[in-house]
Structure formats: structure tokens, C-alpha cells
Design a protein around this motif. Structure first.
Motif, short mmCIF file in Angstrom:
data_model
loop_
_atom_site.label_atom_id
_atom_site.label_comp_id
_atom_site.label_asym_id
_atom_site.label_seq_id
_atom_site.Cartn_x
_atom_site.Cartn_y
_atom_site.Cartn_z
N ILE A 1 0.87 -1.18 0.00
CA ILE A 1 0.00 0.00 0.00
C ILE A 1 0.91 1.23 0.00
CG2 ILE A 1 -1.79 1.24 1.27
CD1 ILE A 1 -2.56 -1.32 2.60
N PRO A 2 0.69 2.21 -0.88
CA PRO A 2 1.53 3.42 -0.85
C PRO A 2 1.56 4.02 0.55
CG PRO A 2 0.12 3.44 -2.78
CD PRO A 2 -0.28 2.24 -1.97
N SER A 3 2.74 4.55 0.94
CA SER A 3 2.92 5.00 2.32
C SER A 3 1.90 6.05 2.72
CB SER A 3 4.33 5.53 2.51
OG SER A 3 4.59 6.56 1.57
N PHE A 4 1.49 6.88 1.74
CA PHE A 4 0.51 7.92 2.05
C PHE A 4 -0.76 7.30 2.63
CE2 PHE A 4 -2.86 10.89 1.30
CZ PHE A 4 -2.27 12.14 1.28
N MET A 5 -1.28 6.27 1.94
CA MET A 5 -2.53 5.64 2.40
C MET A 5 -2.30 4.80 3.64
SD MET A 5 -3.49 4.38 -1.36
CE MET A 5 -5.23 4.01 -1.43
N ALA A 6 -1.20 4.02 3.64
CA ALA A 6 -0.94 3.14 4.77
C ALA A 6 -0.80 3.95 6.06
CB ALA A 6 0.32 2.32 4.52
N SER A 7 -0.01 5.04 5.99
CA SER A 7 0.24 5.81 7.20
C SER A 7 -0.99 6.63 7.59
CB SER A 7 1.45 6.72 7.02
OG SER A 7 1.23 7.63 5.99
N THR B 1 -8.63 -3.51 -2.03
CA THR B 1 -9.21 -2.89 -3.22
C THR B 1 -8.22 -2.16 -4.12
OG1 THR B 1 -9.76 -0.92 -1.99
CG2 THR B 1 -11.46 -2.59 -2.16
N ILE B 2 -7.05 -1.71 -3.61
CA ILE B 2 -6.28 -0.84 -4.52
C ILE B 2 -5.72 -1.64 -5.69
CG2 ILE B 2 -5.68 0.95 -2.87
CD1 ILE B 2 -2.85 -0.23 -2.87
N ASP B 3 -5.68 -0.94 -6.81
CA ASP B 3 -5.22 -1.54 -8.05
C ASP B 3 -3.71 -1.35 -8.12
OD1 ASP B 3 -4.69 -2.31 -10.57
OD2 ASP B 3 -6.11 -0.96 -11.55
N ARG B 4 -2.98 -2.48 -7.98
CA ARG B 4 -1.51 -2.35 -7.95
C ARG B 4 -0.89 -2.58 -9.33
NH1 ARG B 4 -3.16 -5.13 -3.55
NH2 ARG B 4 -2.69 -4.25 -1.49
N SER B 5 -1.72 -2.85 -10.33
CA SER B 5 -1.15 -3.23 -11.62
C SER B 5 -0.35 -2.09 -12.24
CB SER B 5 -2.26 -3.68 -12.57
OG SER B 5 -3.22 -2.65 -12.69
N LYS B 6 -0.70 -0.84 -11.88
CA LYS B 6 0.02 0.29 -12.48
C LYS B 6 1.12 0.83 -11.58
CE LYS B 6 -3.86 1.43 -15.33
NZ LYS B 6 -4.67 0.33 -14.74
N LEU B 7 1.30 0.22 -10.41
CA LEU B 7 2.33 0.69 -9.49
C LEU B 7 3.60 -0.14 -9.68
CD1 LEU B 7 0.45 1.10 -6.10
CD2 LEU B 7 1.23 2.90 -7.61
N LYS B 8 4.60 0.46 -10.29
CA LYS B 8 5.86 -0.27 -10.42
C LYS B 8 6.58 -0.27 -9.08
CE LYS B 8 7.52 1.70 -13.94
NZ LYS B 8 8.40 2.35 -14.86
N ILE B 9 6.68 0.92 -8.52
CA ILE B 9 7.34 1.07 -7.22
C ILE B 9 6.28 1.55 -6.24
CG2 ILE B 9 9.09 2.31 -5.92
CD1 ILE B 9 10.53 2.80 -8.51
N VAL B 10 6.26 0.96 -5.05
CA VAL B 10 5.31 1.43 -4.04
C VAL B 10 6.05 2.40 -3.13
CG1 VAL B 10 3.71 0.79 -2.26
CG2 VAL B 10 4.09 -0.74 -4.16
N LYS B 11 5.79 3.70 -3.31
CA LYS B 11 6.50 4.72 -2.53
C LYS B 11 5.84 4.90 -1.19
CE LYS B 11 9.94 6.73 -4.86
NZ LYS B 11 11.21 7.15 -4.32
#
Lengths: 337, 313
Positions: free
Chosen positions: A138-144, B303-313
Motif C-alpha cells: 500500500i503506498p505509504s501515504f494511504m498506509a500511514s 481494493t487498490i489496483d496495484r497493476s500500475k504501481l511499479k514502485i510502491v513509494k
């Protein structure tokens, strides 16, 4: 001399310049105020703003926020963001207060264990935050953001909305005992700042933060375990937030659910104003120190020169934009989001 | 069936499943009157999230919406008697102006929207504090009834505020899917450099998106102010994070270009159902926020769509 005035060094020192200009500007207003009232006033020498007493006041106000901002600095250097600090600060502060009272309620007993315990609690929440971010992708923005709700909610669960008083005189000496005009908590904060500076510059972990922020694919390709660095980064940030919680309790002697309130915007603002870019890879703990000082010097200076308090946030907002504009090399970026 | 194709449908499936689960646990939840009341309560949040959708859809974010709403509650309360219903226009224009300024700072000075809107929020907060003298203000009851009393009436059994929300959603949906502006928004969000290369005036599109976001935040603040019959520089605090949550849970990712306003409607309803569930399942008040956070993590993870996320920042 030429090197000193180059664009690069100007960019690097812009936050320090802003801080210096602010510190020289407030005394001008003070002088004008006094002269208008017919009082004598020597610029800088008679300044109430540039006095040791006032610097101590600024330092006390800024110390907890500095701790929190140090934590989020590392996260932002990695190119991520952390919005969970308010919850973590509250939970650490509240668990410290309960453990402290349960273990005897005075630093002269085993209750001192409550302090390392609070740091461990902060580390645990930070690590959980990092795990949710990295393992669940999960991107850190949403996770945090979500972890922030969990943290604040957990603090509320612990206290049930009550305030917990910590009035042990030895613990409160953090604020009440002064060495060379500054309370002990300032030295504690300073020592912690140096420790984080050590982590940033002298450890592999510190260098890895920059590697991840500078180019994650490259870092991964050269064999860096990026996931581990991220989780460790969030854990370290958790420790910093707990430290902020401890100093916040030391400052007012009360731990409650809202102990962490407002730390989010203040700390991120301070980090950005200090010149650490949101896209990662540049900046550091001393940038954050300058950023925190800018924010709190503005707050304090406006009060000293008697400007109405409602203007403070507007000035801060304008300075945030100015600081980012000054510290952005516009030739190096094609667009911003 | 392809898993990636299914991804886009996760938000509304989550909503339906949650809805049914809560209803099965406590059938009182299905009472239409109660559901309408719940939906009515969530309208200001929804409208703010609707605006936020545009900021996130182009790959930015707007952190000033909460302060815009705060300012508008003050403006509406102070000028209601003098301007009557015309105060709505002033509020919306003010919101659009703030948004446009954020957009201008972002595009002309290369300040990331995260920072520019945060800073603009601080500036707006000053305005709200100044105008309100840092006090909580109360609306003139007669003027409120005369200008905005209709908001609490019903048309064909539906509360009018809910109808406003649906109309705004329809308008935004039309903008997003049936206009060149909407197409340009998607282009900017999906790939800004490609959008520039294909001749879109990206700066203008971005400024317009932020202005739209600001205007909707203003409408949200106005409705909130009328509902609570007052204004205060802190009245709408707490809305910002929930509005972002509603957009993200609905399936519009922070990277932009995917999702949209219908997703936000679903996202807001998910937030509403989770919150209502706590009441219907009799969760202790002190436990609610923590459980909300945990459910949120689960919902996002699923629910989040990860198919377009190469890197998870």
C-alpha cells in the motif's frame, strides 16, 4: 568566493538565510514599535526577541516538534510520506504515562523503565506502519493515513478520553531545571538530534535512505534490500515520534489522546521549509532543524512584535512557498505533481 | 475471469458486501428512513471528496480543502444577512479563487501541490480567523430559514440536500466523461509528459482542476455551515483526511488518471457504512476510531489496483 555564491550553494543555504533574515527582521519591528512610543531602543542590543530568555522559550516550544520532524525527515528522504505521527506520539505518550505511574510514579524508582518502554512502543507502531506499507504493497501515504487513525484510536482506547498527569518533580525537571538558561529537555533534544545526524551520515542505514530516495530501481538493482530499508526507516521514525511524545509530556506534564494533535502539518511543513524535497534523495536532519526553527521563530516573533495571532499562519504559508521556490532547481525538473 | 479486469470493480463489491454484512448483523440498518438520514449526514463530506477527486485524478492533491470549508463557514455566517442566498455565489467564487491560486503556484513556480495547497491552507486559515475574530459565530436564524431553509425540505420523499449531492455528482461525471476538459484531466493524470507532447495546455487544465476542487470544497463548507447554523475557523476540521480516504477507498489512486467521481461516491458510501456499522453493532465509542483505521487498512489492501504501481513509494 565564486564558489560561495554559486547557485548550488545558494540553494543549499537558502533555509539558513531565511532563518537569519527572520531573526534580524523581528528586532527591526521591535525597534520601530519602541521608537514610536518614544522609548529608546538600540537595534539588536535592546531586543526582547534576541534574548537568551526568548531563545529558551522558542527552544522549549520547538523541541517536541523537532523530534517528530526528524523522524519524518528520513521517510521523506526515501521519497515516501508518513501521516501517522499524531497517533504514534499520542500512544507513546499515553503508554509512557501509564507505565510510569504503575511502576512507582517517580524517576528515582523502576519507573524510569517507562521511558525506554515508550520508545519501544513507538518503534513497534512504526514497524507495523512499515510492514503494512511494504508487505501489503500500500503506498505509504494511504498506509500511514490509516495507521494514523489506528494510532489515535488506540490512544483513545487506552485513556477513554481521560488526561493522565505525570507530576513527578524529577521527571518534570526536564522543564524546570535549567543549565546555562536552557532547560534539560533542550539538551536531550540536542543529543537526540546528534544521534540522528550520526545515523544519517555514519551508518549504512542512513546512506541507504538516500539510495532509496535517489532512485529506487537502481538501489534494488545494485542489491539493496529496499523493503528492509523501508521498514527500518518507518521503525526509526516511530522511535523519533515516541521521543517527541516524551518531550511533549515533559513540557506540559499531561499525557492524553490529543497530545499528538497538530504535529502532522507542523512537522511536514518544517521538513519542507528546511529544504528536504518531497520527491526524496536530498536534505537531512540539519535541514529539518533549520526548518523547525523557522516555523517556531515565526510563531514567537509575531507574538513578540505584537502582531495579531491570526496573521501567523498566513506568513508561515507564504514562507513555505518561498522556501520551496528558493530551494528548487527549476532546470532539473520537468514537471511537478 | 481475468483478475486485473476484476480490480476496477472491487470498490463497489466492497460496498455491497459491507452493506449486507452490517444489515445481516442488525436488520435495523436496512430501515430506509435511517439510511436516508445517514446519507444526508454524509453530504458535505461527499461534496468535498468530489472536489478532491479532481485534484487526485490529475496526480496531485489538495490539502487546503478543509481550510477553504472553514473560511466559507465564516463567510457564509457573516454575510448571510446582507447578501441572502447570494452569499452562496461569493463562497463558491472564493473557493474557486483559492483553488486557482494553488494551481497557479503549483504550475508556475514548480511547487508540488502537496506543499502549495498546504501553504495555501495556512493562508486561508488566517483569513478565516481574521474574519471571525477567532470566535464561534452563529447564523441569523430568520435569514438562514429564508435563504437556505429549502435545503432541509424533501422533494418526492428525498431530502433536498441529497438531491443537491446527486446533481453535483451528475455534473462532475458529465465534466469528467463527456467533455474535452475531462479527457484532458485523464491525460494529465495518466502521463503528464505525453499530455504536454500532444499539445494540451497542461498548466491551464491543472489550474482549472484545482479551482473546481476549491469551488466544491466551498459548497461543502456552505452546506456544513447551514446545517450547523454557524461558522468558525475550526468548524470543518477533521474533514480533510476523511475526504482523502473517501477518494482513495473509492479506487482513485494517488498516481492519478484512473478512477473518478463515481468511484468517490462509492468511497464515501463505504466510509459512511463503516461509521454507521459501529453504531449499529454497538461498538464502544472509545474503540470506534481504532476499528475504523483497521477496517480502512483492510479495505485499502483489498481494493487498490496495484497493476500500475511499479514502485510502491
Amino acid at each position: 568566493m565564486k564558489a560561495l555564491l554559486s547557485r548550488d550553494s545558494l540553494l543549499k543555504w537558502a533555509p539558513v538565510l531565511v532563518l537569519l533574515v527572520l531573526m534580524l527582521t523581528f528586532p527591526i519591528f521591535e525597534m520601530l514599535n519602541d521608537l514610536a512610543r518614544g522609548k529608546e531602543h538600540l537595534y539588536l542590543l535592546d531586543s526582547r526577541f534576541l534574548s537568551v530568555r526568548n531563545f529558551a522559550r522558542i527552544a522549549i516550544a520547538a523541541a517536541p516538534a523537532l523530534m517528530v520532524a526528524l523522524g519524518v525527515t528520513f521517510i521523506i528522504i526515501m521519497g515516501s510520506i508518513d501521516l501517522s505521527m499524531e497517533g504514534t506520539v499520542s500512544v507513546s505518550a499515553v503508554s509512557f504515562a501509564y507505565a510510569f505511574i504503575a511502576l512507582g510514579g517517580t524517576l528515582a524508582s523502576w519507573a524510569w523503565l517507562a521511558m525506554p518502554l515508550a520508545l519501544v512502543v513507538g518503534a513497534a507502531i512504526g514497524m507495523l506502519n512499515g510492514l503494512v506499507h511494504v508487505k501489503l504493497k500500500i503506498p505509504s501515504f494511504m498506509a500511514s493515513l490509516a495507521m494514523g487513525f489506528v494510532g489515535t484510536g488506540f490512544a483513545l482506547l487506552l485513556t477513554g478520553g481521560e488526561r493522565v498527569r505525570v507530576d513527578d518533580p524529577i521527571f518534570r525537571s526536564l522543564l524546570t531545571v535549567r543549565w546555562f538558561n536552557f532547560p534539560i529537555m533542550i539538551y536531550v533534544a540536542g543529543a537526540f538530534l546528534l544521534l540522528m545526524w550520526f545515523v544519517q551520515t555514519r551508518t549504512t542505514l542512513g546512506r541507504n535512505f538516500y539510495a532509496v530516495g535517489g532512485g529506487e530501481e537502481l538501489a534494488a538493482a545494485s542489491g539493496l534490500n529496499v523493503s528492509r530499508v523501508r521498514i527500518l526507516g518507518f521503525t526509526l521514525a516511530g522511535v523519533c515520534y515516541a521521543m517527541g511524545g516524551l518531550l511533549a509530556v515533559g513540557k506540559i506534564g499531561i499525557a492524553e489522546t490529543v497530545t499528538g494533535a497538530n504535529f502532522m502539518f507542523v512537522s511536514i511543513t518544517a521538513v519542507v521549509v528546511g529544504g528536504t524535497a518531497l520527491w526524496g534523495g536530498i536534505g537531512g536532519v540539519f535541514n529539518t532543524l533549520i526548518g523547525v526553527l523557522i516555523v517556531f521563530v515565526i510563531n514567537n516573533g509575531m507574538v513578540v512584535i505584537g502582531l495579531p495571532s491570526y496573521i501567523q499562519s498566513a506568513v508561515l504559508g507564504a514562507l513555505v512557498i518561498l522556501a520551496v521556490v528558493l530551494s528548487t532547481d527549476r532546470k532539473a525538473i520537468s514537471f511537478v505533481k | 475471469m481475468n483478475f486485473e479486469r476484476l480490480n476496477a470493480h472491487f470498490p463497489w463489491i466492497t460496498l455491497v458486501v459491507l452493506f449486507l454484512l452490517v444489515g445481516l448483523a442488525n436488520p435495523a440498518f436496512f430501515n430506509p428512513v435511517g439510511l436516508l438520514a445517514l446519507a444526508g449526514d454524509v453530504v458535505p463530506l461527499f461534496i468535498m471528496a468530489l472536489g478532491m477527486t479532481f485534484a487526485i485524478y490529475i496526480g496531485g492533491i489538495d490539502l487546503s480543502v478543509q481550510q477553504v470549508a472553514n473560511l466559507v463557514t465564516v463567510v457564509a455566517t457573516v454575510f448571510l444577512v446582507k447578501l441572502g442566498i447570494g452569499v452562496a455565489l461569493v463562497c463558491i467564487l472564493a473557493g474557486a479563487l483559492v483553488g486557482a491560486l494553488s494551481g497557479l503556484v503549483t504550475t508556475k513556480f514548480y511547487v508540488p501541490s502537496f506543499v502549495s495547497t498546504l501553504a495555501m491552507g495556512f493562508v486561508v486559515l488566517s483569513g478565516a480567523k481574521w474574519l471571525s475574530n477567532q470566535r464561534a459565530l452563529h447564523m441569523n436564524a430568520e435569514a438562514r430559514e429564508a435563504s437556505f431553509g429549502w435545503m432541509f425540505d424533501t422533494t418526492l420523499g428525498l431530502p433536498n440536500e441529497l438531491i443537491i449531492a446527486v446533481l453535483l455528482l451528475a455534473l462532475c461525471w458529465f465534466l469528467q466523461t463527456r467533455t474535452t476538459f475531462g479527457r484532458a484531466l485523464k491525460a494529465v493524470g495518466a502521463g503528464e509528459l505525453a499530455a504536454v507532447a500532444s499539445g494540451i495546455n497542461v498548466d491551464r487544465i491543472k489550474i482549472m482542476a484545482f479551482a473546481l476542487c476549491g469551488a466544491l470544497a466551498a459548497i461543502s463548507g456552505l452546506m456544513f455551515s447551514v446545517k450547523l447554523s454557524g461558522g468558525d475557523a475550526n468548524l470543518a476540521n477533521g474533514f480533510l483526511l476523511l475526504a482523502i480516504v473517501a477518494v482513495l477507498v473509492g479506487g482513485t489512486p494517488l498516481t492519478g488518471g484512473v478512477g473518478g467521481v463515481l468511484n468517490t461516491a462509492v468511497g464515501t458510501l463505504i466510509v459512511m457504512v463503516i461509521r454507521a456499522a459501529m453504531v449499529f453493532l454497538e461498538v464502544d465509542a472509545t474503540h470506534q476510531q481504532m476499528i475504523f483505521g483497521i477496517v480502512l487498512i483492510v479495505a485499502i489492501a483489498l481494493t487498490i489496483d496495484r497493476s500500475k504501481l511499479k514502485i510502491v513509494k
